[in-house]
Enzyme design. Structure first.
Site, mmCIF file in Angstrom:
data_model
loop_
_atom_site.group_PDB
_atom_site.id
_atom_site.type_symbol
_atom_site.label_atom_id
_atom_site.label_comp_id
_atom_site.label_asym_id
_atom_site.label_seq_id
_atom_site.Cartn_x
_atom_site.Cartn_y
_atom_site.Cartn_z
ATOM 1 N N SER A 224 0.847 -1.187 0.000
ATOM 2 C CA SER A 224 0.000 0.000 0.000
ATOM 3 C C SER A 224 0.881 1.236 0.000
ATOM 4 O O SER A 224 2.004 1.200 0.511
ATOM 5 C CB SER A 224 -0.865 0.027 1.258
ATOM 6 O OG SER A 224 -0.063 0.262 2.398
ATOM 7 N N ASP A 225 0.385 2.331 -0.579
ATOM 8 C CA ASP A 225 1.035 3.603 -0.304
ATOM 9 C C ASP A 225 0.897 3.820 1.210
ATOM 10 O O ASP A 225 0.060 3.178 1.867
ATOM 11 C CB ASP A 225 0.414 4.751 -1.101
ATOM 12 C CG ASP A 225 1.354 5.963 -1.159
ATOM 13 O OD1 ASP A 225 2.322 6.008 -0.362
ATOM 14 O OD2 ASP A 225 1.127 6.872 -1.978
ATOM 15 N N TRP A 226 1.705 4.724 1.744
ATOM 16 C CA TRP A 226 1.796 4.831 3.206
ATOM 17 C C TRP A 226 0.449 5.242 3.837
ATOM 18 O O TRP A 226 -0.043 6.327 3.585
ATOM 19 C CB TRP A 226 2.920 5.788 3.559
ATOM 20 C CG TRP A 226 4.251 5.088 3.764
ATOM 21 C CD1 TRP A 226 5.117 5.313 4.803
ATOM 22 C CD2 TRP A 226 4.863 4.051 2.984
ATOM 23 N NE1 TRP A 226 6.213 4.474 4.706
ATOM 24 C CE2 TRP A 226 6.080 3.697 3.595
ATOM 25 C CE3 TRP A 226 4.499 3.362 1.832
ATOM 26 C CZ2 TRP A 226 6.933 2.698 3.102
ATOM 27 C CZ3 TRP A 226 5.342 2.373 1.337
ATOM 28 C CH2 TRP A 226 6.530 2.060 1.967
#
Ligand code: BGC
Length: 836
Positions: A224-226
């Site tokens: 996932s993106d952060w």
């Protein structure tokens, strides 16, 4: 034993809890080790303009490579692959296993805040440069994480925006680079974006499984993106493999329970762990398994510097080079130079990169003034005048003006104080900008610190009024010579993305009278108001700055710059943006050069007919004065060797090798897709008509077209030949013969565009289907082969949901840019639904 069997065996010895623990980050940048199966900790790091490592500060410096627009502007895969190898060596040096790069979202709109961080408006160019980047990085045994999947092409409301995009545009434009990079580049990781696509957030989107994994055969990790992983079941069932960062997040115990209840099949968890172990095996983090590539050694400093210097020049695009007194303005005639004026706000402060997570901290940067002084030597007088400011914000206090209180050299002392005022820790730092993530130093948890103080001795070179201040979200108190100058609480503007608090935190400053050479004790105390940085997640992130600059009036500085220009043999004006203007977290409101830079250029051009303008921005800006100056060189955010590369190109030691990877607009908003969501939705109404072809549709002229760039020599295109029919499985090779008719050796980027005037399908006027670099000496004739993949002539058919080739004849036009093609041929294609 076969690798896959080894991975299965290791997986087989883990309990459900142990498996699921591996699927959330251990902290902000690293993954859990599992010693029982020989898995060591893996470290992830941004990307793409360097490898930052686990710390966000100057104590852990990185080679700062040209930003992606500059890399793509080289149209040179071999070069980008070499830069990828340098990045792999950097990653190894810093203990990094996966580089969170390249960013392959498209330049849908120049207003996009991360435009500088993406490669191009064109899916083919983006894919080819992206493949080269990934190959270079992974050849060094480091994983590349291609991001952000998908349609994350602007920043406004980025955590929540729902991008409404049709199937055809999605396939032909936005997914296309990911597809090629996964299939041909063999990327080991992909990052799922923050945004939604057609109503479903990216980390839960069926495309992760159905398109990326099943259709394209991606066998790596989807992370996932952060803080973009927002659910347990939907994300786990959708094909997300790794929730970043950790240690908290929506998986952990909740995912264990979901598996036990049968809401998430254990086989899905096993598949995620296998992917993670495969990544570990590839990067050499799994004991007893040979890595995919031998780890590379760090590059010697001079080799890295040489690569960065040449790489920057290779991306510079000469968009205009008119004659002055009968000869082109560039390159400059070194023998005629006695006095050179290097003007403009970006001349002395090298803007080598954009803002946000792409930030790295180079150990040095070379500004245009420094580069030209070094190249011209003592025999030529190089004068500098800033002229105007490129930002209304007060800059970070320059290190040269700061002295540690203990007399130990340039810099500051940082003190960490507990709520009762007791000293909990201390750091000596060589900067005025500070960021800590999750802890202050290795042993100091953030919870134990109530305030951070910076103590320094300011010493300025000129007597007069200076502006001294601080930036940070929260409580700021500035003390100058033991007296409190301000004590105030700051806030972000309503509706701002929290990342603004990181990239351009609110500022306060006061005017102070300072005498040259006098040492003044200064202390800035900062108490963070909240530590939010990433959406709604709780991140312990502390960032603030000490700011200092001479108080000057633009009017006076404009006069000075015009006078310096008038007295010089040539005036080089370096205009541009900054990392606070072009950044992750927000889009631009305007494409105009910030401040009064346009006025500066006009004043200088009026004062000196030999005015060369260098544009130092990561994305297009408006150049309303372009016809009034003889030469305009687009330098992008070119990395730390900026000034040296600029001197090489201006003085003709190297040619400006770049071609525009994106059309340059002539005016605000004209024909440009919007980046502003309406009711939470951003509609890609323009469908497949993005970039240069949108201008054709609107019957409008851009300032400079896609693919444009002059170099220092001239070329005649002599002949093009193509096979009569295209093989739908292999594409075609088009042969182009051309001659260097100029007086210097050079490299030309031969571009092939397709069009289909009689098409039954809606299409762009023309589109790039292939390109190749051609190098030749003066007078020399060369032949280049340009591969035209069958895919580039196919379109996505929304009814059959498949790639389709329309039977018939495509015209292939060959030339120097989207707007300049001298040769053409035709190729016949059999219709059908080829499979790739
Ligand atoms: C950015 C990513 C980046 C990540 C980690 C996110 O906010 O969108 O590109 O890799 O942070 O810094």
């Amino acid at each position: 034993m076969e690798l896959e069997a080894v991975l299965r065996e290791r997986l087989g010895s883990l309990s459900l809890e142990e498996k699921i623990r591996l699927l959330t980050g251990a902290d902000f940048w690293s993954l859990y080790p599992e010693p029982a199966i020989g898995l060591r900790r893996m470290v992830l790091s941004d990307g793409p303009a360097g490898v930052r490592g686990e710390r966000w500060d100057e104590r852990d410096p990185s080679a700062n490579v040209p930003s992606p627009t500059a890399l793509a502007a080289s149209w040179d895969e071999a070069r980008v692959e070499r830069i990828g190898r340098l990045l792999a060596a950097e990653a190894r040096r810093k203990g990094v296993d996966v580089l969170l790069a390249p960013t392959v979202n498209l330049h849908r709109s120049p207003y996009g805040g991360r435009h500088f961080e993406c490669l191009s408006e064109d899916p083919l160019l983006t894919a080819r440069i992206g493949v080269a980047y990934v190959r270079g990085v992974q050849a060094g045994g480091v994983g590349a994480c291609v991001k952000h999947f998908v349609a994350n092409d602007s920043e406004t409301d980025r955590f929540t925006v729902d991008v409404r995009v049709g199937e055809r545009a999605l396939r032909e434009l936005y997914l296309a680079p990911f597809e090629v990079i996964v299939r041909d580049g063999g990327a080991w990781a992909v990052m799922a974006a923050y945004n939604s696509i057609n109503g479903t957030t990216a980390t839960e989107h069926p495309m992760l499984q159905r398109v990326l994994k099943d259709e394209w055969g991606f066998d790596g990790v989807v992370m996932s993106d952060w803080y973009a992983a927002r659910s347990t079941e939907p994300a786990a069932n959708a094909g997300l493999d790794l929730a970043m960062p950790g240690p908290s997040g929506p998986w952990g115990d909740r995912l264990v329970a979901a598996v036990r209840d049968g809401r998430v099949p254990e086989a899905a968890v096993d598949d995620k762990v296998l992917r993670l172990l495969r990544l570990a095996a590839r990067v050499g983090a799994l004991e007893g398994v040979d890595p995919a590539a031998r780890p590379v050694a760090p590059w010697p400093d001079d080799a890295a510097a040489a690569e960065l210097r040449q790489g920057a020049a290779a991306g510079f695009v000469l968009v205009r080079n008119a004659d002055v007194d009968g000869a082109p303005a560039l390159p400059l005639d070194r023998s005629a130079l006695r006095r050179v004026a290097v003007l403009g706000p970006n001349a002395e402060v090298a803007r080598t990169l954009g803002g946000g997570s792409a930030t790295v901290f180079p150990s040095y940067t070379v500004s245009p003034v420094e580069g030209l002084r070094a190249a011209l030597g003592p025999g030529v007088q190089v004068d500098h005048g800033r002229g105007v400011r490129s930002t209304d914000r007060l800059p970070v206090a320059p290190l040269a003006l700061l002295g540690r209180p203990d007399g130990g050299g340039a810099g500051v002392e940082v003190r960490f104080l507990a709520a009762d005022g007791s000293l909990r820790g201390q750091e000596d730092r060589a900067t005025g900008a500070f960021t800590w993530l999750n802890r202050f130093g290795p042993d100091l948890p953030m919870a134990e610190v109530a305030a951070v103080e910076v103590h320094t001795r300011v010493r300025v070179p000129e007597t007069g009024t200076w502006r001294l201040g601080g930036s940070g979200l929260g409580h700021l108190r500035l003390t100058v010579a033991e007296r409190v100058a301000f004590d105030t609480v700051t806030e972000l503007p309503a509706g701002a993305d929290p990342v603004e608090g990181l990239m351009r935190p609110p500022q306060r400053w006061v005017p102070v009278e300072l005498r040259a050479g006098q040492e003044v004790p200064v202390a800035l105390r900062y108490q963070p108001e909240d530590t939010g940085g990433f959406g709604e997640a709780e991140v312990a992130l502390v960032t603030f700055q000490l700011n200092l600059a001479r108080q000057a009036s633009d009017d006076d500085e404009l006069e000075e710059a015009a006078a310096l220009a008038a007295g010089a043999d040539v005036a080089v004006v370096v205009v541009g943006t900054t990392e606070e203007v072009e950044s992750e977290g927000f889009d631009r409101d305007s494409l105009a050069l910030p401040g009064r830079q346009d006025e500066l250029v006009r004043r200088v051009a009026a004062a000196n007919p030999r005015a060369v303008v260098v544009v130092n921005s990561g994305a297009p800006v408006l150049l309303p004065w372009a016809d009034a100056v003889p030469a305009v060189l687009v330098a992008w955010f070119p990395g730390q060797e900026f000034g040296n590369a600029l001197a090489d190109v201006l003085l003709g030691d190297r040619e400006p090798g770049g071609r525009l990877p994106t059309v340059w607009p002539a005016a605000e908003h004209a024909h440009l897709p919007s980046t502003r969501p309406v009711d939470g939705r951003l509609s890609y109404d323009e469908s497949i008509h993005v970039g240069n072809c949108a201008y054709d549709r609107a019957g409008a002229e851009p300032a400079f077209c896609f693919g444009h760039g002059l170099g220092y020599t001239a070329w005649d295109y002599l002949e093009v030949t193509a096979p009569p029919r295209l093989d739908p499985n292999h594409g075609a090779v088009v042969t182009v013969r051309l001659r260097n008719t100029g007086t210097r050796p050079g490299r030309e980027v031969v571009q092939v565009y397709a069009c289909r005037p009689d098409s039954a399908v809606e299409r762009p006027t023309r589109w790039l289907v292939g390109f190749a670099g051609a190098s030749a000496d003066p007078g020399q004739e060369v032949t280049v082969e340009v591969t035209v993949p069958a895919r580039s002539l196919a379109h996505w058919d929304g009814e059959t949901h498949a790639w389709t080739i329309e039977e018939g004849v495509f015209r292939l036009a060959v030339g120097r840019s989207y707007g300049d093609q001298g040769l053409a041929t035709e190729i016949a294609v059999a219709g059908g639904h080829p499979r790739w």
